[in-house]
Design a protein around this motif. Structure first.
Motif, PDB file in Angstrom:
ATOM      1  N   THR A  42       0.821  -1.202   0.000  1.00  0.00           N
ATOM      2  CA  THR A  42       0.000   0.000   0.000  1.00  0.00           C
ATOM      3  C   THR A  42       0.860   1.260   0.000  1.00  0.00           C
ATOM      4  OG1 THR A  42      -1.758  -1.155   1.191  1.00  0.00           O
ATOM      5  CG2 THR A  42      -1.810   1.254   1.226  1.00  0.00           C
ATOM      6  N   VAL A  43       1.917   1.257   0.815  1.00  0.00           N
ATOM      7  CA  VAL A  43       2.819   2.413   0.858  1.00  0.00           C
ATOM      8  C   VAL A  43       3.519   2.587  -0.481  1.00  0.00           C
ATOM      9  CG1 VAL A  43       4.903   3.360   1.936  1.00  0.00           C
ATOM     10  CG2 VAL A  43       3.141   2.316   3.344  1.00  0.00           C
ATOM     11  N   VAL A  44       3.895   1.461  -1.112  1.00  0.00           N
ATOM     12  CA  VAL A  44       4.508   1.534  -2.442  1.00  0.00           C
ATOM     13  C   VAL A  44       3.542   2.189  -3.420  1.00  0.00           C
ATOM     14  CG1 VAL A  44       5.386   0.189  -4.383  1.00  0.00           C
ATOM     15  CG2 VAL A  44       5.970  -0.469  -2.061  1.00  0.00           C
ATOM     16  N   GLY A  45       2.278   1.776  -3.369  1.00  0.00           N
ATOM     17  CA  GLY A  45       1.285   2.351  -4.272  1.00  0.00           C
ATOM     18  C   GLY A  45       1.058   3.824  -4.027  1.00  0.00           C
ATOM     19  N   LEU A  46       1.057   4.216  -2.741  1.00  0.00           N
ATOM     20  CA  LEU A  46       0.813   5.614  -2.389  1.00  0.00           C
ATOM     21  C   LEU A  46       1.968   6.539  -2.747  1.00  0.00           C
ATOM     22  CD1 LEU A  46      -0.836   4.984   1.084  1.00  0.00           C
ATOM     23  CD2 LEU A  46      -1.899   6.284  -0.763  1.00  0.00           C
ATOM     24  N   THR A  47       3.152   5.990  -2.897  1.00  0.00           N
ATOM     25  CA  THR A  47       4.328   6.831  -3.142  1.00  0.00           C
ATOM     26  C   THR A  47       4.954   6.552  -4.507  1.00  0.00           C
ATOM     27  OG1 THR A  47       5.659   5.218  -1.895  1.00  0.00           O
ATOM     28  CG2 THR A  47       4.821   7.126  -0.691  1.00  0.00           C
ATOM     29  N   VAL A  48       5.773   5.513  -4.590  1.00  0.00           N
ATOM     30  CA  VAL A  48       6.541   5.241  -5.811  1.00  0.00           C
ATOM     31  C   VAL A  48       5.654   5.042  -7.026  1.00  0.00           C
ATOM     32  CG1 VAL A  48       8.202   3.683  -6.896  1.00  0.00           C
ATOM     33  CG2 VAL A  48       8.408   4.226  -4.469  1.00  0.00           C
ATOM     34  N   TYR A 140       1.200  18.360   0.765  1.00  0.00           N
ATOM     35  CA  TYR A 140       1.659  17.046   0.293  1.00  0.00           C
ATOM     36  C   TYR A 140       2.945  16.623   1.001  1.00  0.00           C
ATOM     37  CZ  TYR A 140       2.810  13.117  -2.688  1.00  0.00           C
ATOM     38  OH  TYR A 140       3.104  11.850  -3.130  1.00  0.00           O
ATOM     39  N   ALA A 141       3.869  17.561   1.195  1.00  0.00           N
ATOM     40  CA  ALA A 141       5.115  17.245   1.890  1.00  0.00           C
ATOM     41  C   ALA A 141       4.827  16.743   3.304  1.00  0.00           C
ATOM     42  CB  ALA A 141       6.014  18.477   1.936  1.00  0.00           C
ATOM     43  N   THR A 142       3.870  17.376   3.971  1.00  0.00           N
ATOM     44  CA  THR A 142       3.474  16.954   5.319  1.00  0.00           C
ATOM     45  C   THR A 142       2.887  15.551   5.295  1.00  0.00           C
ATOM     46  OG1 THR A 142       3.009  19.251   5.923  1.00  0.00           O
ATOM     47  CG2 THR A 142       2.050  17.524   7.313  1.00  0.00           C
ATOM     48  N   TYR A 143       2.056  15.272   4.294  1.00  0.00           N
ATOM     49  CA  TYR A 143       1.431  13.953   4.174  1.00  0.00           C
ATOM     50  C   TYR A 143       2.482  12.856   3.993  1.00  0.00           C
ATOM     51  CZ  TYR A 143      -0.798   9.985   1.887  1.00  0.00           C
ATOM     52  OH  TYR A 143      -1.185   8.718   1.553  1.00  0.00           O
ATOM     53  N   VAL A 144       3.471  13.095   3.142  1.00  0.00           N
ATOM     54  CA  VAL A 144       4.506  12.083   2.902  1.00  0.00           C
ATOM     55  C   VAL A 144       5.292  11.802   4.176  1.00  0.00           C
ATOM     56  CG1 VAL A 144       6.646  11.587   1.658  1.00  0.00           C
ATOM     57  CG2 VAL A 144       4.700  12.555   0.438  1.00  0.00           C
ATOM     58  N   VAL A 145       5.602  12.849   4.942  1.00  0.00           N
ATOM     59  CA  VAL A 145       6.323  12.669   6.210  1.00  0.00           C
ATOM     60  C   VAL A 145       5.508  11.786   7.156  1.00  0.00           C
ATOM     61  CG1 VAL A 145       7.146  13.831   8.291  1.00  0.00           C
ATOM     62  CG2 VAL A 145       7.637  14.806   6.048  1.00  0.00           C
ATOM     63  N   VAL A 146       4.212  12.071   7.263  1.00  0.00           N
ATOM     64  CA  VAL A 146       3.332  11.274   8.129  1.00  0.00           C
ATOM     65  C   VAL A 146       3.238   9.839   7.619  1.00  0.00           C
ATOM     66  CG1 VAL A 146       0.948  10.988   8.944  1.00  0.00           C
ATOM     67  CG2 VAL A 146       1.996  13.262   8.895  1.00  0.00           C
ATOM     68  N   LEU A 147       3.122   9.677   6.303  1.00  0.00           N
ATOM     69  CA  LEU A 147       3.001   8.348   5.696  1.00  0.00           C
ATOM     70  C   LEU A 147       4.212   7.486   6.019  1.00  0.00           C
ATOM     71  CD1 LEU A 147       1.562   6.389   3.702  1.00  0.00           C
ATOM     72  CD2 LEU A 147       2.871   7.486   1.879  1.00  0.00           C
ATOM     73  N   LEU A 148       5.400   8.039   5.843  1.00  0.00           N
ATOM     74  CA  LEU A 148       6.623   7.275   6.088  1.00  0.00           C
ATOM     75  C   LEU A 148       6.868   7.062   7.582  1.00  0.00           C
ATOM     76  CD1 LEU A 148       8.976   8.889   3.428  1.00  0.00           C
ATOM     77  CD2 LEU A 148       7.706   6.738   3.274  1.00  0.00           C
TER      78      LEU A 148
END
Length: 309
Positions: A42-48, A140-148
């Motif tokens: 899921t994280v792969v799909g949300l990012t890469v 979006y930058a905030t979201y990626v930080v939270v996601l990781l």
């Protein structure tokens, strides 16, 4: 039918074929490499995967912004996100039941709802300013930080994933290149055909270009689901919609403030309703069923019958 039209039709067919080959290579390599580092599908799909499949939207929208074609830029973002939910997720759900984790519901579905709400807000006054563009990028930058930071390694995907192979990195890059190049060729040929029919910029952006640039999402999501990677399919669509609003539109607005028509705002309202419908469907049992997938696909037919956005 003249030579240019025949050439565009031929290019369209070739682009679709190349797109599917690239999607298959990209998904398999991405999942294996992610597993190597303990990252969930899921994280792969949300990012890469989301970033890779959204590159056509980014290229087209930024190019339109630089060329002063705001209507095409905004129409591409709104139309692509509608297509991703109604057609991509709808068709994938018709193929196979989609399950999602509680973390995806509480974090990612809510994030997509919030981003869609931001889209409606920034389009309310008929323009997207540079300041609003920077704000979207910051979100979006905030979201990626939270996601990781709070990534959930638990998935509903098969555990017997093939181990990493020697040329996975090369397959990842090569597959991505094929997806992006084929997506751009598809858009170019589709736009040529639409303009031959005398269609306006916003309609081109919200329909032909939106469908063309979203075809990578469809290809990657279907390939992922057929191979049992449901997390990649869901994550790809959610991540792409987030990226389209927050990064693609945000970056385009920072380059050149955008002007949006009333039709664009109507389209954003329709997208907000569709996103809410998706959220409700996923919250009922943490899954997307075939009937719900059919409802999403059917919503697209209803939208065109009503002429809404």
């Amino acid at each position: 039918m003249n030579v240019a039209i025949l050439g565009s039709l031929a290019l369209l067919v070739v682009a679709v074929a190349v797109l599917w080959v690239g999607a298959e290579q990209f998904v398999e390599a991405a999942v294996r490499l992610a597993r190597r580092f303990g990252v969930s599908g899921t994280v792969v799909g949300l990012t890469v995967v989301a970033v890779g499949t959204s590159l056509p939207e980014l290229a087209v929208t930024v190019e339109a912004s630089l060329g002063g074609r705001s209507m095409l830029a905004v129409g591409n973002v709104v139309g692509s996100n509608i297509y991703n939910i109604a057609v991509v997720l709808g068709l994938v759900a018709l193929v196979r039941l989609i399950r999602v984790s509680q973390r995806v519901l509480h974090r990612d579905v809510l994030a997509v709802l919030g981003a869609t709400g931001l889209l409606v807000a920034v389009l309310f006054d008929g323009r997207v300013s540079r300041l609003e563009g920077f704000g979207l990028l910051a979100v979006y930058a905030t979201y990626v930080v939270v996601l990781l930071r709070f990534a959930d390694a638990t998935t509903h995907e098969p555990t017997d994933v093939d181990p990493p192979k020697r040329f996975d990195a090369l397959r990842l890059v090569g597959g991505l290149v094929l997806v992006v190049v084929a997506g751009q060729l598809l858009v170019d040929s589709a736009v040529t055909l639409a303009r031959f029919a005398g269609v306006s910029d916003y309609v081109i952006g919200a329909t032909v270009v939106a469908v063309g640039t979203s075809t990578p999402e469809l290809a990657v999501s279907v390939v992922a689901l057929v191979r049992g990677r449901s997390g990649v399919s869901v994550g790809n669509v959610l991540g792409s919609n987030l990226l389209n609003v927050l990064v693609v539109l945000g970056l385009a607005a920072t380059i050149q403030p955008l002007v949006a028509s009333a039709a664009a705002f109507d389209g954003a309202l329709w997208l907000a309703g569709l996103t809410a419908l998706l959220a409700v469907a996923l919250w009922t049992g943490r899954r997307l069923t075939r009937p719900e997938g059919g409802l999403l696909v059917g919503s697209e037919a209803v939208r065109w019958l009503l002429g809404f956005g």
